[in-house]
Design a protein around this motif. Structure first.
Motif, PDB file in Angstrom:
ATOM      1  N   GLY A  45       0.762  -1.137  -0.025  1.00  0.00           N
ATOM      2  CA  GLY A  45       0.089   0.151  -0.019  1.00  0.00           C
ATOM      3  C   GLY A  45       1.032   1.247  -0.075  1.00  0.00           C
ATOM      4  O   GLY A  45       0.584   2.215  -0.765  1.00  0.00           O
ATOM      5  N   LEU A  46       1.807   1.222   0.715  1.00  0.00           N
ATOM      6  CA  LEU A  46       2.948   2.500   0.897  1.00  0.00           C
ATOM      7  C   LEU A  46       3.537   2.475  -0.679  1.00  0.00           C
ATOM      8  O   LEU A  46       3.288   3.898  -0.981  1.00  0.00           O
ATOM      9  CB  LEU A  46       3.918   2.278   1.775  1.00  0.00           C
ATOM     10  N   ILE A  98      -6.356  13.590  -8.465  1.00  0.00           N
ATOM     11  CA  ILE A  98      -5.889  14.292  -7.096  1.00  0.00           C
ATOM     12  C   ILE A  98      -6.632  13.566  -6.104  1.00  0.00           C
ATOM     13  O   ILE A  98      -6.289  13.141  -4.987  1.00  0.00           O
ATOM     14  CB  ILE A  98      -6.089  15.772  -7.179  1.00  0.00           C
ATOM     15  N   ILE A  99      -8.079  13.439  -6.393  1.00  0.00           N
ATOM     16  CA  ILE A  99      -8.985  12.790  -5.586  1.00  0.00           C
ATOM     17  C   ILE A  99      -8.454  11.135  -5.337  1.00  0.00           C
ATOM     18  O   ILE A  99      -8.272  10.576  -4.280  1.00  0.00           O
ATOM     19  CB  ILE A  99     -10.411  12.630  -6.037  1.00  0.00           C
ATOM     20  N   ALA A 100      -7.921  10.732  -6.465  1.00  0.00           N
ATOM     21  CA  ALA A 100      -7.435   9.143  -6.212  1.00  0.00           C
ATOM     22  C   ALA A 100      -6.211   9.225  -5.424  1.00  0.00           C
ATOM     23  O   ALA A 100      -5.715   8.297  -4.560  1.00  0.00           O
ATOM     24  CB  ALA A 100      -7.111   8.577  -7.736  1.00  0.00           C
ATOM     25  N   THR A 105      -3.906   7.953   0.091  1.00  0.00           N
ATOM     26  CA  THR A 105      -3.294   8.564   1.169  1.00  0.00           C
ATOM     27  C   THR A 105      -3.966   8.408   2.355  1.00  0.00           C
ATOM     28  O   THR A 105      -3.507   7.841   3.434  1.00  0.00           O
ATOM     29  CB  THR A 105      -2.829   9.873   1.166  1.00  0.00           C
ATOM     30  N   VAL A 106      -5.233   8.368   2.357  1.00  0.00           N
ATOM     31  CA  VAL A 106      -6.296   8.084   3.543  1.00  0.00           C
ATOM     32  C   VAL A 106      -6.245   6.547   3.798  1.00  0.00           C
ATOM     33  O   VAL A 106      -5.941   6.136   5.034  1.00  0.00           O
ATOM     34  CB  VAL A 106      -7.750   8.199   3.160  1.00  0.00           C
ATOM     35  N   ASN A 107      -6.094   5.694   2.777  1.00  0.00           N
ATOM     36  CA  ASN A 107      -5.683   4.321   3.160  1.00  0.00           C
ATOM     37  C   ASN A 107      -4.556   4.067   4.022  1.00  0.00           C
ATOM     38  O   ASN A 107      -4.433   3.324   4.927  1.00  0.00           O
ATOM     39  CB  ASN A 107      -5.780   3.389   1.694  1.00  0.00           C
ATOM     40  N   LEU A 125      -8.622  -2.801   0.020  1.00  0.00           N
ATOM     41  CA  LEU A 125      -9.557  -3.193  -0.788  1.00  0.00           C
ATOM     42  C   LEU A 125     -10.548  -1.835  -1.395  1.00  0.00           C
ATOM     43  O   LEU A 125     -10.318  -1.497  -2.517  1.00  0.00           O
ATOM     44  CB  LEU A 125     -10.338  -4.254  -0.635  1.00  0.00           C
ATOM     45  N   ILE A 126     -11.044  -1.229  -0.511  1.00  0.00           N
ATOM     46  CA  ILE A 126     -11.958  -0.164  -0.972  1.00  0.00           C
ATOM     47  C   ILE A 126     -11.381   1.084  -1.461  1.00  0.00           C
ATOM     48  O   ILE A 126     -11.563   1.504  -2.437  1.00  0.00           O
ATOM     49  CB  ILE A 126     -12.680   0.145   0.636  1.00  0.00           C
ATOM     50  N   PHE A 127     -10.236   1.538  -0.674  1.00  0.00           N
ATOM     51  CA  PHE A 127      -9.697   2.554  -1.176  1.00  0.00           C
ATOM     52  C   PHE A 127      -8.953   2.423  -2.302  1.00  0.00           C
ATOM     53  O   PHE A 127      -8.873   3.211  -3.265  1.00  0.00           O
ATOM     54  CB  PHE A 127      -8.900   3.247   0.016  1.00  0.00           C
TER      55      PHE A 127
END
Length: 145
Positions: A45-46, A98-100, A105-107, A125-127
């Protein structure tokens, strides 16, 4: 210079996509097996998030300094909004991507917290899936082929 940076932006997208698919596959496997959220899952994820941030920086350089499409759009923004292809580059591509990046980042931030492993896999999975769907929805495919 524009063509080189644009090519790097396109090639990096392939890596972003592969890293995103890897995160999704790991999350699906983790959820189906009820397995621990491992250090490898966290790093996947990172790396996805880092690649997206790098992609964003390259994209911003293209957008503000190098792209003849955005330069033309900035000269007459009203006319640019009437042309779907120009609007895609000048407004939709940058804003949705930018939203992606924010989603990735939130994930990463949510999965740093002490929450259950199943919740971490669900977040990943969701993010990540949402980020990839957004990215794929705003790619200017006609410019690529």
């Amino acid at each position: 210079m524009y063509s080189i940076v644009s090519t790097v932006h396109i090639v990096l997208f392939v890596f972003v996509f592969i890293l995103g698919i890897n995160v999704i596959a790991r999350a699906l496997r983790g959820r189906s097996n009820n397995s621990l959220f491992t250090e490898s899952d966290r790093k996947a994820g990172l790396f996805f998030m880092i690649s997206l941030h790098t992609q964003l920086l390259i994209g911003l350089a293209l957008y503000f300094f190098l792209s003849p499409i955005t330069a033309a759009a900035f000269t007459d923004f009203g006319a640019a909004m009437k042309d779907p292809a120009t609007r895609l580059i000048a407004v939709e591509h940058i804003s949705v991507n930018i939203i992606a990046v924010v989603l990735a980042t939130v994930n990463n931030a949510k999965n740093k917290k002490a929450i259950a492993d199943a919740a971490k896999h669900k977040n990943a999975l969701i993010f990540t899936l949402a980020a990839l769907v957004l990215i794929l929805s705003r790619i200017p495919w006609k410019l690529l082929f």
